[in-house]
Design an enzyme around this catalytic site. Structure first.
Site, PDB file in Angstrom:
ATOM      1  N   HIS A  66       0.812  -1.221   0.000  1.00  0.00           N
ATOM      2  CA  HIS A  66       0.000   0.000   0.000  1.00  0.00           C
ATOM      3  C   HIS A  66       0.846   1.272   0.000  1.00  0.00           C
ATOM      4  O   HIS A  66       0.333   2.366  -0.176  1.00  0.00           O
ATOM      5  CB  HIS A  66      -0.984   0.012   1.183  1.00  0.00           C
ATOM      6  CG  HIS A  66      -0.368   0.317   2.502  1.00  0.00           C
ATOM      7  ND1 HIS A  66      -0.016  -0.647   3.419  1.00  0.00           N
ATOM      8  CD2 HIS A  66      -0.039   1.494   3.072  1.00  0.00           C
ATOM      9  CE1 HIS A  66       0.486  -0.067   4.492  1.00  0.00           C
ATOM     10  NE2 HIS A  66       0.493   1.225   4.292  1.00  0.00           N
ATOM     11  N   ASP A 109      -0.629  -7.589   1.594  1.00  0.00           N
ATOM     12  CA  ASP A 109      -0.017  -6.262   1.608  1.00  0.00           C
ATOM     13  C   ASP A 109       1.505  -6.404   1.680  1.00  0.00           C
ATOM     14  O   ASP A 109       2.125  -6.184   2.709  1.00  0.00           O
ATOM     15  CB  ASP A 109      -0.561  -5.494   2.806  1.00  0.00           C
ATOM     16  CG  ASP A 109      -0.214  -4.037   2.742  1.00  0.00           C
ATOM     17  OD1 ASP A 109       0.348  -3.605   1.721  1.00  0.00           O
ATOM     18  OD2 ASP A 109      -0.492  -3.317   3.710  1.00  0.00           O
ATOM     19  N   SER A 206       4.433   2.177   8.007  1.00  0.00           N
ATOM     20  CA  SER A 206       3.994   1.112   7.100  1.00  0.00           C
ATOM     21  C   SER A 206       5.161   0.535   6.314  1.00  0.00           C
ATOM     22  O   SER A 206       6.055   1.262   5.883  1.00  0.00           O
ATOM     23  CB  SER A 206       2.960   1.652   6.103  1.00  0.00           C
ATOM     24  OG  SER A 206       1.701   1.789   6.709  1.00  0.00           O
ATOM     25  N   GLY A 207       5.121  -0.784   6.128  1.00  0.00           N
ATOM     26  CA  GLY A 207       6.175  -1.436   5.360  1.00  0.00           C
ATOM     27  C   GLY A 207       7.359  -1.856   6.193  1.00  0.00           C
ATOM     28  O   GLY A 207       8.197  -2.637   5.738  1.00  0.00           O
TER      29      GLY A 207
END
Length: 245
Positions: A66, A109, A206-207
């Site tokens: 994402h 994701d 994120s990630g």
């Protein structure tokens, strides 16, 4: 050495990478010891977009699908803060998201970023340890999440921060007092946080990795708010489906 479901596309690569952060900076944690997490990647895009990632090969970074990646995106390795002279900065040559990534259901994701050049490995830039066995994470397992995302100050951190989180059972995560299965936390995901709240990843994280016993077991994916006890962080779990030997 483990390989990611990287035969997704006919490319034999060593691991996989999600956009539109839903909850991803470190809440309730502490400043990391400088350069103690040499596998961390800071992914900077335009308009202040920020994500994390991990170096899995000298020219491959694992992150979330994402995360928004453009031709202006920079991947920065070897830093605690961006003023460090040890930093190595790269552009992205190729991005490979899981073909079944679902932005609504938050499924799969996971994404790989191929850097335009190979990183120079040293004491400040190193390959992350990946699982050799891909079992589930039991509730109560202690893990760590790190990143440069938003903190309690509501601003991104200038330095790498980390926080200890505890794996929470999926049936609890999916019950009416928590996510109520909206979205459903599946077997390819894992919840982690604190029963009392206050420990979490947040916007900008994120990630980044979920590290358990020194091994990356997950990727920061989504949440609802940051540090809320009813909404622990949800991570893409690195399972056999994603990683093959």
């Amino acid at each position: 050495m483990v390989h990611l479901m990287g035969l997704w596309f006919t490319v034999a690569i060593f691991l996989l990478s999600i956009p539109g952060d839903h909850c991803a900076q470190i809440i309730g944690g502490k400043v990391s010891v400088p350069h103690s997490r040499p596998f961390m990647a800071k992914i900077k895009g335009s308009k202040g977009r920020l994500c994390g990632g991990t170096l899995i090969k000298p020219n491959w970074v694992l992150t979330a699908a994402h995360c928004i990646i453009t031709n202006k995106t920079e991947v920065i390795l070897g830093i605690h803060s961006e003023n460090d002279t040890t930093k190595q900065v790269f552009k992205v040559n190729k991005k490979i998201s899981h073909p079944d990534f679902d932005r609504v259901k938050k499924q799969n994701d996971i994404r790989l970023l191929q850097l335009k050049e190979k990183a120079k490995l040293n004491k400040n830039v190193a390959i992350v340890k990946l699982p050799k066995k891909y079992g589930d994470l039991k509730a109560g397992t202690q893990c760590l999440v790190a990143g440069w995302g938003i903190t309690e100050s509501r601003r991104p951190s200038d330095v790498l921060r980390e926080v200890d989180v505890t794996v929470i059972a999926r049936n609890i995560c999916n019950d009416r007092k928590h996510y109520n299965s909206k979205p459903l936390v599946t077997m390819n995901m894992v919840c982690a946080g604190d029963k009392s709240g206050g420990k979490d990843a947040c916007t900008g994280d994120s990630g980044g990795p979920l590290i358990c016993n020194g091994v990356q077991r997950g990727i920061v994916s989504f949440g609802r708010g940051c540090g809320k006890s009813q909404y622990p962080g949800v991570y893409t779990l690195l399972t056999k489906e994603y990683l093959i030997g």
